[in-house]
Design an enzyme around this catalytic site. Structure first.
Site, PDB file in Angstrom:
ATOM      1  N   ASN A  16       0.805  -1.222   0.000  1.00  0.00           N
ATOM      2  CA  ASN A  16       0.000   0.000   0.000  1.00  0.00           C
ATOM      3  C   ASN A  16       0.838   1.272   0.000  1.00  0.00           C
ATOM      4  OD1 ASN A  16      -2.407   1.842   0.905  1.00  0.00           O
ATOM      5  ND2 ASN A  16      -0.853   2.050   2.514  1.00  0.00           N
TER       6      ASN A  16
ATOM      7  N   SER B 179      -3.925   2.530  -8.602  1.00  0.00           N
ATOM      8  CA  SER B 179      -4.642   3.813  -8.661  1.00  0.00           C
ATOM      9  C   SER B 179      -5.352   3.908 -10.007  1.00  0.00           C
ATOM     10  CB  SER B 179      -3.660   4.984  -8.548  1.00  0.00           C
ATOM     11  OG  SER B 179      -4.289   6.203  -8.907  1.00  0.00           O
TER      12      SER B 179
ATOM     13  N   TYR C 159       3.937   8.828 -11.446  1.00  0.00           N
ATOM     14  CA  TYR C 159       2.992   8.096 -10.591  1.00  0.00           C
ATOM     15  C   TYR C 159       2.134   7.129 -11.416  1.00  0.00           C
ATOM     16  CZ  TYR C 159      -0.723   7.507  -7.076  1.00  0.00           C
ATOM     17  OH  TYR C 159      -1.629   6.997  -6.184  1.00  0.00           O
ATOM     18  N   ALA C 160       1.596   7.629 -12.524  1.00  0.00           N
ATOM     19  CA  ALA C 160       0.754   6.778 -13.378  1.00  0.00           C
ATOM     20  C   ALA C 160       1.565   5.602 -13.921  1.00  0.00           C
ATOM     21  CB  ALA C 160       0.151   7.594 -14.518  1.00  0.00           C
ATOM     22  N   ALA C 161       2.831   5.866 -14.279  1.00  0.00           N
ATOM     23  CA  ALA C 161       3.692   4.774 -14.773  1.00  0.00           C
ATOM     24  C   ALA C 161       3.920   3.748 -13.677  1.00  0.00           C
ATOM     25  CB  ALA C 161       5.019   5.333 -15.274  1.00  0.00           C
ATOM     26  N   SER C 162       4.145   4.228 -12.458  1.00  0.00           N
ATOM     27  CA  SER C 162       4.392   3.278 -11.352  1.00  0.00           C
ATOM     28  C   SER C 162       3.158   2.424 -11.098  1.00  0.00           C
ATOM     29  CB  SER C 162       4.800   4.021 -10.076  1.00  0.00           C
ATOM     30  OG  SER C 162       3.692   4.695  -9.485  1.00  0.00           O
ATOM     31  N   LYS C 163       1.981   3.024 -11.185  1.00  0.00           N
ATOM     32  CA  LYS C 163       0.748   2.276 -10.884  1.00  0.00           C
ATOM     33  C   LYS C 163       0.352   1.361 -12.050  1.00  0.00           C
ATOM     34  CE  LYS C 163       0.119   4.023  -6.756  1.00  0.00           C
ATOM     35  NZ  LYS C 163       0.257   3.172  -5.563  1.00  0.00           N
TER      36      LYS C 163
ATOM     37  N   ILE D 179      -9.318   9.603  -2.851  1.00  0.00           N
ATOM     38  CA  ILE D 179      -9.652   9.240  -1.479  1.00  0.00           C
ATOM     39  C   ILE D 179      -9.121  10.334  -0.555  1.00  0.00           C
ATOM     40  CG2 ILE D 179      -9.453   7.447   0.302  1.00  0.00           C
ATOM     41  CD1 ILE D 179     -10.776   6.459  -2.362  1.00  0.00           C
TER      42      ILE D 179
HETATM   43  P1  NDP Z   1      -0.651   8.855   2.405  1.00  0.00           P
HETATM   44  O1  NDP Z   1       0.296   9.851   1.835  1.00  0.00           O
HETATM   45  O2  NDP Z   1      -1.748   9.307   3.286  1.00  0.00           O
HETATM   46  O3  NDP Z   1       0.162   7.716   3.178  1.00  0.00           O
HETATM   47  C1  NDP Z   1       1.251   7.113   2.542  1.00  0.00           C
HETATM   48  C2  NDP Z   1       1.732   5.977   3.397  1.00  0.00           C
HETATM   49  O4  NDP Z   1       2.885   5.411   2.766  1.00  0.00           O
HETATM   50  C3  NDP Z   1       2.145   6.433   4.773  1.00  0.00           C
HETATM   51  O5  NDP Z   1       1.756   5.472   5.725  1.00  0.00           O
HETATM   52  C4  NDP Z   1       3.649   6.504   4.657  1.00  0.00           C
HETATM   53  O6  NDP Z   1       4.240   6.241   5.918  1.00  0.00           O
HETATM   54  C5  NDP Z   1       3.960   5.374   3.683  1.00  0.00           C
HETATM   55  N1  NDP Z   1       5.244   5.566   3.031  1.00  0.00           N
HETATM   56  C6  NDP Z   1       5.573   6.529   2.130  1.00  0.00           C
HETATM   57  N2  NDP Z   1       6.880   6.409   1.814  1.00  0.00           N
HETATM   58  C7  NDP Z   1       7.362   5.349   2.522  1.00  0.00           C
HETATM   59  C8  NDP Z   1       8.633   4.745   2.633  1.00  0.00           C
HETATM   60  N3  NDP Z   1       9.698   5.191   1.958  1.00  0.00           N
HETATM   61  N4  NDP Z   1       8.771   3.686   3.456  1.00  0.00           N
HETATM   62  C9  NDP Z   1       7.721   3.222   4.159  1.00  0.00           C
HETATM   63  N5  NDP Z   1       6.492   3.749   4.098  1.00  0.00           N
HETATM   64  C10 NDP Z   1       6.312   4.812   3.285  1.00  0.00           C
HETATM   65  O7  NDP Z   1      -1.222   8.054   1.136  1.00  0.00           O
HETATM   66  P2  NDP Z   1      -2.621   7.355   0.916  1.00  0.00           P
HETATM   67  O8  NDP Z   1      -3.057   6.665   2.137  1.00  0.00           O
HETATM   68  O9  NDP Z   1      -3.515   8.308   0.240  1.00  0.00           O
HETATM   69  O10 NDP Z   1      -2.198   6.285  -0.196  1.00  0.00           O
HETATM   70  C11 NDP Z   1      -1.977   4.920   0.080  1.00  0.00           C
HETATM   71  C12 NDP Z   1      -1.814   4.204  -1.244  1.00  0.00           C
HETATM   72  O11 NDP Z   1      -2.996   4.400  -2.017  1.00  0.00           O
HETATM   73  C13 NDP Z   1      -0.667   4.714  -2.097  1.00  0.00           C
HETATM   74  O12 NDP Z   1      -0.052   3.664  -2.772  1.00  0.00           O
HETATM   75  C14 NDP Z   1      -1.353   5.635  -3.080  1.00  0.00           C
HETATM   76  O13 NDP Z   1      -0.621   5.762  -4.269  1.00  0.00           O
HETATM   77  C15 NDP Z   1      -2.647   4.903  -3.283  1.00  0.00           C
HETATM   78  N6  NDP Z   1      -3.731   5.741  -3.797  1.00  0.00           N
HETATM   79  C16 NDP Z   1      -4.186   6.806  -3.065  1.00  0.00           C
HETATM   80  C17 NDP Z   1      -5.206   7.582  -3.567  1.00  0.00           C
HETATM   81  C18 NDP Z   1      -5.769   8.753  -2.847  1.00  0.00           C
HETATM   82  O14 NDP Z   1      -6.609   9.451  -3.436  1.00  0.00           O
HETATM   83  N7  NDP Z   1      -5.406   9.028  -1.614  1.00  0.00           N
HETATM   84  C19 NDP Z   1      -5.790   7.304  -4.894  1.00  0.00           C
HETATM   85  C20 NDP Z   1      -5.231   6.175  -5.557  1.00  0.00           C
HETATM   86  C21 NDP Z   1      -4.245   5.425  -5.005  1.00  0.00           C
HETATM   87  P3  NDP Z   1       5.459   7.078   6.572  1.00  0.00           P
HETATM   88  O15 NDP Z   1       5.406   8.459   6.036  1.00  0.00           O
HETATM   89  O16 NDP Z   1       5.211   6.942   8.041  1.00  0.00           O
HETATM   90  O17 NDP Z   1       6.669   6.305   6.138  1.00  0.00           O
END
Ligand code: NDP
Length: 249
Positions: free
Chosen positions: A92, A144, A157-161, A190
């Site tokens: 995630n 995503s 981002y789109a490429a990664s997803k 979201i």
């Molecule tokens: P947030 O930015 O709210 O949270 C991101 C999470 O990823 C945090 O828990 C953060 O933890 C963790 N994270 C980021 N970098 C690292 C790292 N290097 N190592 C470990 N953990 C990491 O994102 P969302 O909850 O919105 O998104 C969650 C997923 O859902 C993502 O993959 C996102 O691409 C995807 N998504 C989100 C959408 C949205 O509208 N919100 C839409 C579509 C997809 P910490 O900073 O504590 O390390």
């Protein structure tokens, strides 16, 4: 209710947003959830919430930077050693580094690909050996709609997803005979920290495109992940479940 009792799940990005909701939902169904992220204090907070709500499962905080491949292997080995099993991996954790393609630096491209795609590969590879031995497992990748539709300002981002979706289908084909499934969930917009930072103009521009006329809540993704992790999804493999209020159809 407790359809994940005795299941051991690893969830990355468990400290905030969608990942936090996934950890709590899986714990609500009785799972032992290893919640990984960099921010240990926030992870401890999620674990505390699970205890305070007296959820049947347990959340174990695990500080992990997913950009550290060696740390990924260590964490997975430690979880397998401690619990003797790994049933579910939820990839995630994800980041954005938005910008128009014409002016995007290599570093912004690489950072997003590494966090969103390479780390998911490394984690999947690490858990697979334990799942193969058990001849069961679930890998759930949080993609995503951007990976399906594209999005201006998000070529990295789109490429990664989109890559994550291709990887999901490949893993699904490779591991199906071992009773390991791999699916993706593709959320739309979201309400989390990730979308909080979007300018109001962008949010206002998106809303009319969403038939349900609202952003989703993290819990609305978490329930889908919990379903995919459970027995009810035993014959779903290689799919992308779009959860976006109808934005993409
Ligand atoms: P947030 O930015 O709210 O949270 C991101 C999470 O990823 C945090 O828990 C953060 O933890 C963790 N994270 C980021 N970098 C690292 C790292 N290097 N190592 C470990 N953990 C990491 O994102 P969302 O909850 O919105 O998104 C969650 C997923 O859902 C993502 O993959 C996102 O691409 C995807 N998504 C989100 C959408 C949205 O509208 N919100 C839409 C579509 C997809 P910490 O900073 O504590 O390390």
């Amino acid at each position: 209710m407790a359809h994940l009792t005795s299941q051991v799940c690893i969830v990355t990005g468990g400290s905030r947003g969608i990942g936090r909701a996934i950890c709590l939902e899986l714990a609500a169904h009785g799972a032992t959830v290893v919640a990984c992220a960099r921010d240990g204090a926030k992870l401890a907070d999620v674990a505390r919430e699970a205890r305070e709500r007296e959820l049947p499962g347990v959340i174990e905080p695990c500080v992990l930077d997913i950009n550290d491949g060696a740390a990924i292997d260590t964490v997975v080995s430690e979880v397998a050693e401690k619990h003797g099993r790994i049933d579910v991996l939820v990839n995630n954790a994800g980041i954005t580094r938005d910008g128009l393609m014409a002016s995007m630096e290599d570093e912004a491209f690489d950072a997003v690909i590494n966090a969103n795609l390479r780390a998911a590969f490394q984690l999947s590879r690490a858990v697979t050996k334990h799942m193969m031995r058990a001849r069961r497992g679930r890998i759930i990748n949080i993609a995503s709609v951007a990976g399906v539709m594209g999005n201006p300002g998000q070529c990295n981002y789109a490429a990664s997803k989109a890559g994550l979706i291709g990887m999901t289908k490949s893993i699904a084909k490779e591991l199906a005979r071992r009773n390991i499934t791999c699916n993706a969930v593709a959320p739309g917009f979201i309400e989390t920290d990730m979308t909080d930072v979007l300018p109001d103009k962008v949010k206002e521009g998106v809303l009319p495109l969403i038939p349900m006329r609202r952003f989703g809540r993290s819990e609305e993704i978490a329930t889908v992940v919990s379903f995919l992790a459970g027995e009810g999804a035993s014959y779903i493999n290689g799919q992308v479940l779009v959860v976006d209020g109808g934005l993409y159809m």
